[in-house]
Motif scaffolding. Structure first.
Motif, PDB file in Angstrom:
ATOM      1  N   ILE A 267       0.735  -1.131  -0.008  1.00 40.26           N
ATOM      2  CA  ILE A 267      -0.147  -0.238  -0.071  1.00 40.26           C
ATOM      3  C   ILE A 267       0.967   1.320  -0.027  1.00 40.26           C
ATOM      4  CG2 ILE A 267      -1.921   1.229   1.090  1.00 40.26           C
ATOM      5  CD1 ILE A 267      -2.431  -1.537   0.338  1.00 40.26           C
ATOM      6  N   GLY A 268       1.239   1.952  -1.017  1.00 38.90           N
ATOM      7  CA  GLY A 268       1.826   3.006  -1.122  1.00 38.90           C
ATOM      8  C   GLY A 268       3.144   2.407  -1.815  1.00 38.90           C
ATOM      9  N   GLU A 269       4.467   3.400  -1.649  1.00 42.20           N
ATOM     10  CA  GLU A 269       5.545   3.069  -1.974  1.00 42.20           C
ATOM     11  C   GLU A 269       6.328   2.132  -0.832  1.00 42.20           C
ATOM     12  OE1 GLU A 269       7.123   3.335  -5.019  1.00 42.20           O
ATOM     13  OE2 GLU A 269       5.051   4.307  -5.750  1.00 42.20           O
ATOM     14  N   PRO A 270       7.053   1.359  -1.235  1.00 42.89           N
ATOM     15  CA  PRO A 270       7.672   0.589  -0.217  1.00 42.89           C
ATOM     16  C   PRO A 270       9.045   1.525   0.396  1.00 42.89           C
ATOM     17  CG  PRO A 270       8.237  -0.403  -2.326  1.00 42.89           C
ATOM     18  CD  PRO A 270       6.905   0.447  -2.199  1.00 42.89           C
ATOM     19  N   THR A 271       9.494   1.352   1.634  1.00 44.46           N
ATOM     20  CA  THR A 271      10.448   2.153   2.170  1.00 44.46           C
ATOM     21  C   THR A 271      11.341   0.933   3.006  1.00 44.46           C
ATOM     22  OG1 THR A 271       9.036   2.483   4.102  1.00 44.46           O
ATOM     23  CG2 THR A 271       9.198   4.137   2.424  1.00 44.46           C
ATOM     24  N   PRO A 272      12.573   1.550   3.222  1.00 35.00           N
ATOM     25  CA  PRO A 272      13.385   0.420   3.923  1.00 35.00           C
ATOM     26  C   PRO A 272      12.735  -0.258   5.255  1.00 35.00           C
ATOM     27  CG  PRO A 272      14.646   2.107   3.164  1.00 35.00           C
ATOM     28  CD  PRO A 272      13.128   2.651   2.995  1.00 35.00           C
ATOM     29  N   GLN A 273      11.789   0.721   5.992  1.00 33.52           N
ATOM     30  CA  GLN A 273      11.238   0.138   7.003  1.00 33.52           C
ATOM     31  C   GLN A 273       9.647   0.129   6.951  1.00 33.52           C
ATOM     32  OE1 GLN A 273      12.694  -0.719  10.010  1.00 33.52           O
ATOM     33  NE2 GLN A 273      14.743  -0.277   8.736  1.00 33.52           N
ATOM     34  N   VAL A 274       9.129  -0.847   7.218  1.00 33.60           N
ATOM     35  CA  VAL A 274       7.615  -1.176   6.834  1.00 33.60           C
ATOM     36  C   VAL A 274       6.831  -1.581   7.835  1.00 33.60           C
ATOM     37  CG1 VAL A 274       8.150  -1.398   4.390  1.00 33.60           C
ATOM     38  CG2 VAL A 274       8.007  -3.298   5.805  1.00 33.60           C
ATOM     39  N   ARG A 275       5.511  -1.475   7.778  1.00 35.43           N
ATOM     40  CA  ARG A 275       4.637  -2.184   8.903  1.00 35.43           C
ATOM     41  C   ARG A 275       3.884  -3.001   8.097  1.00 35.43           C
ATOM     42  NH1 ARG A 275       4.314  -2.003  14.313  1.00 35.43           N
ATOM     43  NH2 ARG A 275       2.431  -1.113  15.060  1.00 35.43           N
ATOM     44  N   VAL A 276       3.814  -4.285   8.639  1.00 32.39           N
ATOM     45  CA  VAL A 276       3.108  -5.247   7.943  1.00 32.39           C
ATOM     46  C   VAL A 276       1.885  -5.648   8.598  1.00 32.39           C
ATOM     47  CG1 VAL A 276       2.955  -7.804   7.390  1.00 32.39           C
ATOM     48  CG2 VAL A 276       5.168  -6.423   7.191  1.00 32.39           C
ATOM     49  N   ALA A 277       0.751  -5.649   8.011  1.00 30.18           N
ATOM     50  CA  ALA A 277      -0.827  -5.975   8.572  1.00 30.18           C
ATOM     51  C   ALA A 277      -1.114  -7.181   7.962  1.00 30.18           C
ATOM     52  CB  ALA A 277      -1.788  -4.885   8.123  1.00 30.18           C
ATOM     53  N   VAL A 278      -1.496  -8.341   8.809  1.00 31.77           N
ATOM     54  CA  VAL A 278      -1.909  -9.529   8.494  1.00 31.77           C
ATOM     55  C   VAL A 278      -3.594  -9.493   8.780  1.00 31.77           C
ATOM     56  CG1 VAL A 278      -1.796 -11.928   8.629  1.00 31.77           C
ATOM     57  CG2 VAL A 278       0.259 -10.561   8.760  1.00 31.77           C
ATOM     58  N   LEU A 279      -4.369  -9.536   7.913  1.00 31.68           N
ATOM     59  CA  LEU A 279      -5.729  -9.701   8.060  1.00 31.68           C
ATOM     60  C   LEU A 279      -6.249 -11.317   8.239  1.00 31.68           C
ATOM     61  CD1 LEU A 279      -7.156  -7.237   5.118  1.00 31.68           C
ATOM     62  CD2 LEU A 279      -6.730  -6.648   7.228  1.00 31.68           C
ATOM     63  N   PRO A 280      -7.410 -10.979   9.091  1.00 34.64           N
ATOM     64  CA  PRO A 280      -7.874 -12.701   9.369  1.00 34.64           C
ATOM     65  C   PRO A 280      -8.112 -13.185   8.303  1.00 34.64           C
ATOM     66  CG  PRO A 280      -8.942 -10.771  10.547  1.00 34.64           C
ATOM     67  CD  PRO A 280      -8.161 -10.228   9.835  1.00 34.64           C
ATOM     68  N   GLU A 281      -8.428 -12.929   7.020  1.00 35.07           N
ATOM     69  CA  GLU A 281      -8.631 -13.358   5.814  1.00 35.07           C
ATOM     70  C   GLU A 281      -7.421 -13.965   5.413  1.00 35.07           C
ATOM     71  OE1 GLU A 281     -11.981 -11.273   7.095  1.00 35.07           O
ATOM     72  OE2 GLU A 281     -10.162 -10.523   6.629  1.00 35.07           O
ATOM     73  N   ALA A 282      -6.328 -13.335   5.586  1.00 41.84           N
ATOM     74  CA  ALA A 282      -5.041 -13.863   4.991  1.00 41.84           C
ATOM     75  C   ALA A 282      -4.541 -15.070   5.732  1.00 41.84           C
ATOM     76  CB  ALA A 282      -4.052 -12.730   4.988  1.00 41.84           C
TER      77      ALA A 282
END
Length: 347
Positions: A267-282
């Motif tokens: 979501i957006g442009e990747p940067t060296p540091q990121v935040r990962v969101a794992v949805l229940p559907e995943a």
């Protein structure tokens, strides 16, 4: 039919508390919008600013292109229903509903006609002579709704209007409310703390946090493609992990959770540091291990009619997931867990 344009609206209370911080959004004519967020997020402040009960510190509110920021509440042509129905006990149902018409100087014969038509509209035909004390909570809330719409307002505002009702009465009135606003093409803004309710009934949802607008979009988009990690966590129960992008891979704080960039949704442009969101559907939970699965343990189970909502711990991380009724998961059960296409946000 009327639209509401809110532009850079800010509210700062006398003690310095920021209620709203430059919120901008437009509610289209005939649209049903839900305002959702945690306590103190600004959703009620926004609704009451639109109603005219709170004066903005800056910014503007326009109704059909006319600035009403300084217009008194009684001249904004808006109907409002509160959490507590506030039906006057000394008046009959018909007298309660007719009150806004009396204030406008509508003739008695027209009052009777409009009251009867509105009571029928909300499912209370024949109740005009009854006293509120003889009605159920749901019926009294219908009286409050009838009083709010009898004068055909441009906008209907609902402040937690269904939250005091018990299920399944609440579900029934929720459905009737959606039908009523759709048939009347009535622009509606609804404050609710119930995420599932907002997802079920709104055309669009405005998610507020600390007085700011985090996302304003359709329920489907907000659930499947949250704009920020916080939205993913709040509205969809996503598990959030800190991570980094290294040589074409997203590697989380737990090195066991890593994916190629082609295996994630950025979501957006990747940067060296990121935040990962794992949805229940995943998250997929199976009894037998697969080639990409990891061992986990179920820590909580809730039955949700069509399946189970479970929490499953994998290493030091707890994920939310859903299973079918065929699995019948139990707390403490060892399972195989796999994760497909998590969402990745720039830090």
């Amino acid at each position: 039919m009327s639209d509401i344009a809110i532009d850079n609206l800010s509210v700062v209370f006398p003690d310095g508390t920021v209620g709203l911080d430059e919120v901008s959004l437009t509610v289209n004519s005939g649209e049903f919008v839900a305002l959702v967020g945690p306590s103190g997020s600004g959703k009620t402040t926004l609704l009451r600013s639109v109603a005219g009960f709170i004066e903005p510190s800056s910014g503007s509110i326009a109704l059909d292109g006319t600035d009403v920021s300084s217009t008194p509440p009684e001249k904004r042509d808006m109907g409002m229903v509160f959490q507590q129905h506030a039906v006057w006990p000394h008046m009959s149902v018909a007298q309660n509903v007719a009150y806004p018409l009396q204030r406008r100087g509508v003739g008695k014969q027209e009052q009777r006609q409009r009251v009867e038509a509105t009571l029928e509209q909300v499912g209370l035909a024949g109740y005009g002579k009854r006293r509120p004390s003889t009605l159920s909570g749901g019926q009294r809330q219908r009286v409050a709704l009838a009083r709010a719409i009898v004068s055909t307002p441009k906008v209907l505002l609902l402040d937690e209007a269904l939250s005091a009702l018990d299920e399944p009465l609440r579900d029934s009135l929720r459905r009737e409310l959606v039908t009523l606003t759709r048939e009347s093409d009535l622009t509606t803004v609804h404050v609710t703390h119930d995420r599932k309710e907002a997802i079920a009934i709104a055309d669009r949802i405005a998610l507020l946090r600390d007085g700011q607008l985090e996302q304003f979009d359709t329920p489907h988009t907000i659930v499947t493609r949250p704009a920020t990690p916080w939205v993913a966590s709040f509205i969809a129960d996503a598990t959030l992990l800190d991570g980094r992008v290294d040589r074409g891979q997203v590697i989380t704080e737990d090195p066991a959770f890593a994916w190629d960039l082609s295996e994630v949704e950025v979501i957006g442009e990747p940067t060296p540091q990121v935040r990962v969101a794992v949805l229940p559907e995943a998250v997929t939970v199976d009894s037998e291990p697969g080639p990409q699965s990891r061992r986990g343990e179920i820590t909580s189970v809730l039955f949700e009619v069509t399946g189970y909502s479970v929490s499953v711990q994998v290493g030091s991380v707890v994920f939310r997931a859903r299973t079918s009724t065929a699995m019948r998961p139990e707390v403490g059960q060892a399972v195989a867990v796999s994760i497909a296409r998590p969402l990745v946000y720039p830090m």
